[in-house]
Scaffold this active site. Structure first.
Site, PDB file in Angstrom:
ATOM      1  N   LYS A 285       0.844  -1.179   0.000  1.00 39.41           N
ATOM      2  CA  LYS A 285       0.000   0.000   0.000  1.00 39.41           C
ATOM      3  C   LYS A 285       0.891   1.245   0.000  1.00 39.41           C
ATOM      4  O   LYS A 285       1.830   1.339   0.777  1.00 39.41           O
ATOM      5  CB  LYS A 285      -0.903  -0.002   1.234  1.00 39.41           C
ATOM      6  CG  LYS A 285      -2.095   0.921   1.138  1.00 39.41           C
ATOM      7  CD  LYS A 285      -3.059   0.675   2.292  1.00 39.41           C
ATOM      8  CE  LYS A 285      -4.326   1.504   2.112  1.00 39.41           C
ATOM      9  NZ  LYS A 285      -5.303   1.248   3.207  1.00 39.41           N
ATOM     10  N   GLU A 371     -19.304  -5.634  10.111  1.00 35.89           N
ATOM     11  CA  GLU A 371     -20.248  -4.875  10.929  1.00 35.89           C
ATOM     12  C   GLU A 371     -21.317  -5.758  11.554  1.00 35.89           C
ATOM     13  O   GLU A 371     -21.749  -5.513  12.689  1.00 35.89           O
ATOM     14  CB  GLU A 371     -20.906  -3.782  10.082  1.00 35.89           C
ATOM     15  CG  GLU A 371     -19.972  -2.648   9.685  1.00 35.89           C
ATOM     16  CD  GLU A 371     -19.130  -2.944   8.453  1.00 35.89           C
ATOM     17  OE1 GLU A 371     -18.305  -2.095   8.086  1.00 35.89           O
ATOM     18  OE2 GLU A 371     -19.318  -4.034   7.860  1.00 35.89           O
ATOM     19  N   ARG A 399     -25.123  -1.968   7.393  1.00 34.61           N
ATOM     20  CA  ARG A 399     -24.790  -3.348   7.048  1.00 34.61           C
ATOM     21  C   ARG A 399     -25.100  -4.312   8.189  1.00 34.61           C
ATOM     22  O   ARG A 399     -25.168  -5.515   7.983  1.00 34.61           O
ATOM     23  CB  ARG A 399     -23.309  -3.440   6.672  1.00 34.61           C
ATOM     24  CG  ARG A 399     -22.867  -2.385   5.685  1.00 34.61           C
ATOM     25  CD  ARG A 399     -21.482  -2.623   5.172  1.00 34.61           C
ATOM     26  NE  ARG A 399     -21.497  -3.616   4.116  1.00 34.61           N
ATOM     27  CZ  ARG A 399     -20.413  -4.038   3.461  1.00 34.61           C
ATOM     28  NH1 ARG A 399     -19.239  -3.544   3.768  1.00 34.61           N
ATOM     29  NH2 ARG A 399     -20.508  -4.934   2.514  1.00 34.61           N
TER      30      ARG A 399
END
Length: 639
Positions: A285, A371, A399
């Site tokens: 990343k 979640e 969610r």
């Protein structure tokens, strides 16, 4: 702009078809130039830089090998799609990224044929790609489907549901696992350890593990190397990975920044695949930009910055952010109450829970991008006697709604839902807007729903949450800075279901729920300049509604205007329900509700977005004047 990078190969690329005319060496150079262009563009706009830099080579390789847009490339989350946008006909607009009337910061179907499926929340790509796959199988004019999903996103249950289904159907489908060992925060759990173990101790400069069906077509030295790599990965040359048990042909790990290796693997997979294939690509990343690679968050989300130094041009805040007030207040509360714990879904920094995590690491649980699990986990913590503060963004909490209903509200468990990013959020646009939580939470029995008008009220409401043990309670607050009010040392426990009057008047009442109170104050000043007397009230609670306050406002004024940073049928709908049930809509007081319109609002500054929504101070004042006019006409008609 004079500081734009020199990009002779990229300048020849407007669409992916142009990439397919380049040699492999030119594709590698194109990737280098694409990285420089991405850095340059995001330095002007801000945005999700680290994730985009990590997929530059993947972006070029996928578009060079597959026939997009006939082949459907689905980016999970979509925050890594800036390089993709540059090579799919949008380079001339890339410096409008995340701005009003500009490019979205995520994939968006209405923006380009190369964005076949919109995203912004995680773990949806495999399901969508499988949908495209089966549309092809049933005769629709679409080609291969390729899902690119990160190691953080694949930790969510939806990804495994899709993979299980794909393995069962057995159709040709490509899933590329972009494994940079980092989602927004470091990925957690057994899956992260599993992915790390796949390539620990194994160098990344060769093809480490090629599935049997593809390896059979490799030259003998490479075939032997692949077999040795599989033995290093699994402990035995013929052992299967988890993905293979799910029905996928597993290829990897491969170096996601080695263009030659990527092209080889993608071409081999495309040529040989008959069923679902998972290609495990290891990436970094922030790759290729030292300030991003060296930052703790790898420049996941950045403001405008100086390319040479990496220094971000963040404005100095005039008031503390709601997120920081939450984190600091929760830490103080936890110091005096050992039962308080924090739970988040891969967002400790974004929610402010990292403050408590640093002070008391054993009392914060980051469950990863999950979640649904976070909500039910909090239910178990509450049933076990703890006081869980479940910190999740408003749009992400959607969610876990089934779990809120069945695992928390139905059992009346005292979970404290801390709902950050309530209301409109600016550059992230409609996908991250916290528009619906008032309605979807207030609809539930046993639920208490609060919203703070400012950062001081946030402190008081958090103290109220900590003291509330009789059922679930939710507290919503916006993104960004507070309004600069004096801050209390400790919070006062508020009476549940009781609002407050901020100023008294006689003509019109403005009843605000949440952080739009400052706009209501400004609207009151505009009305007062026209000679009207204005009451301003802060509801504090949507549920239970302070019906005494509402009745008082109705009886003492000619017009009542409710104001909220949420969708229709939210707070205003609750007020209207009470008024209708008690026969008060037939009286002399005109009633108006102001809320977000029944449409999604594209990215812009929060101020511009609320202007688009018709929720500025001037809009509020205008609505009040209109209501007063209606009231006057009714009075004349009665006379």
């Amino acid at each position: 702009m004079t500081d734009q990078p020199h990009t002779p190969v990229l300048d020849r690329v407007r669409y992916p078809s142009d990439l397919r005319r380049l040699s492999d060496a030119e594709l590698a150079q194109c990737a280098d130039e694409l990285r420089a262009e991405t850095i340059s563009a995001v330095s002007v706009t801000g945005g999700h830089l680290g994730s985009s830099l990590g997929v530059v080579e993947l972006t070029v390789a996928i578009h060079a090998v597959f026939n997009t847009p006939y082949d459907k490339l689905v980016w999970d989350v979509g925050h890594q799609c800036y390089p993709h946008k540059i090579v799919t006909g949008r380079r001339d607009r890339i410096r409008t990224l995340r701005q009003k009337d500009g490019l979205s910061g995520f994939t968006k179907r209405s923006e380009s044929d190369y964005d076949p499926f919109g995203a912004a929340h995680s773990s949806t790509s495999i399901s969508a790609a499988l949908g495209f796959t089966m549309a092809r199988e049933l005769g629709e004019a679409t080609g291969d489907a390729i899902a690119v999903i990160g190691d953080g996103s694949i930790s969510a249950g939806m990804a495994y549901e899709a993979m299980n289904n794909a393995g069962d159907l057995g159709r040709r489908l490509f899933v590329i696992l972009n494994d940079n060992e980092m989602s927004i925060a470091p990925p957690v759990g057994a899956m992260s350890r599993y992915l790390s173990g796949l390539y620990s101790g194994s160098p990344l400069h060769t093809l480490k593990d090629i599935a049997d069906g593809v390896a059979a077509h490799l030259p003998q030295p490479l075939r032997q190397g692949a077999e040795r790599a599989r033995e290093l990965v699994t402990g035995h040359p013929k052992s299967a990975t988890l993905f293979e048990h799910l029905g996928f042909t597993y290829i990897g790990p491969v170096d996601g920044h080695d263009m030659r290796q990527l092209l080889h693997v993608l071409r081999a997979a495309k040529a040989q695949a008959t069923g679902p294939v998972l290609i495990h690509a290891v990436t970094v990343k922030g790759k290729g930009y030292a300030p991003a690679e060296g930052a703790d968050d790898c420049y996941h989300g950045v403001a405008k910055f100086d390319v040479k130094t990496g220094v971000q041009a963040k404005s100095k805040p005039n008031a503390p952010s709601y997120t920081n007030v939450f984190g600091q207040t929760l830490t103080r509360l936890a110091e005096t109450d050992s039962r308080i714990v924090g739970v988040t879904a891969a967002m400790p920094g974004g929610t402010g829970l990292n403050i408590l995590q640093k002070a008391m690491p054993g009392r914060v649980f980051d469950v990863g991008i999950a979640e649904q699990h976070a909500v039910t986990f909090c239910g178990g913590l509450a049933a076990g006697g703890l006081k869980p503060f479940c910190a999740i963004y408003s749009s992400f909490l959607q969610r876990g709604y089934d779990q809120i209903v069945h695992d928390v509200a139905l059992q009346n468990l005292p979970v404290r839902f801390m709902i950050d990013r309530a209301g409109l959020v600016g550059a992230d646009g409609p996908t991250h807007a916290g528009a619906f939580d008032i309605g979807y939470l207030a609809a539930l029995p046993n639920m208490t729903v609060m919203a703070c008008a400012d950062e001081a009220e946030l402190v008081h409401m958090m103290a109220t949450c900590a003291a509330h043990d009789s059922g679930p309670i939710a507290l919503r607050y916006p993104r960004g800075e507070g309004v600069g009010v004096p801050m209390p040392e400790t919070g006062d426990v508020l009476e549940i279901g009781r609002g407050r009057v901020v100023q008294e008047g006689t003509d019109v009442a403005l009843l605000s729920f949440g952080a739009h109170l400052a706009e209501a104050r400004e609207a009151a000043r505009e009305l007062e300049a026209k000679g009207l007397s204005v009451t301003i009230a802060d509801a504090r609670f949507a549920k239970p509604l302070d019906t005494d306050l509402v009745d008082r406002l109705m009886n003492g004024h000619r017009a009542l205007v409710t104001v909220e940073q949420g969708a229709m049928l939210g707070f205003g709908g609750i007020v209207l329900h009470h008024l209708a049930a008690t026969g008060q809509l037939d009286g002399r007081c005109a009633v108006r509700t102001m809320h977000l319109p029944d449409r999604f609002i594209d990215q812009a500054s929060p101020g511009d977005m609320y202007a688009d929504a018709g929720l500025t101070a001037a809009d509020i004042a205008s609505q009040a004047l209109q209501a007063l006019g209606v009231a006057s006409l009714r009075e004349k008609a009665r006379a």
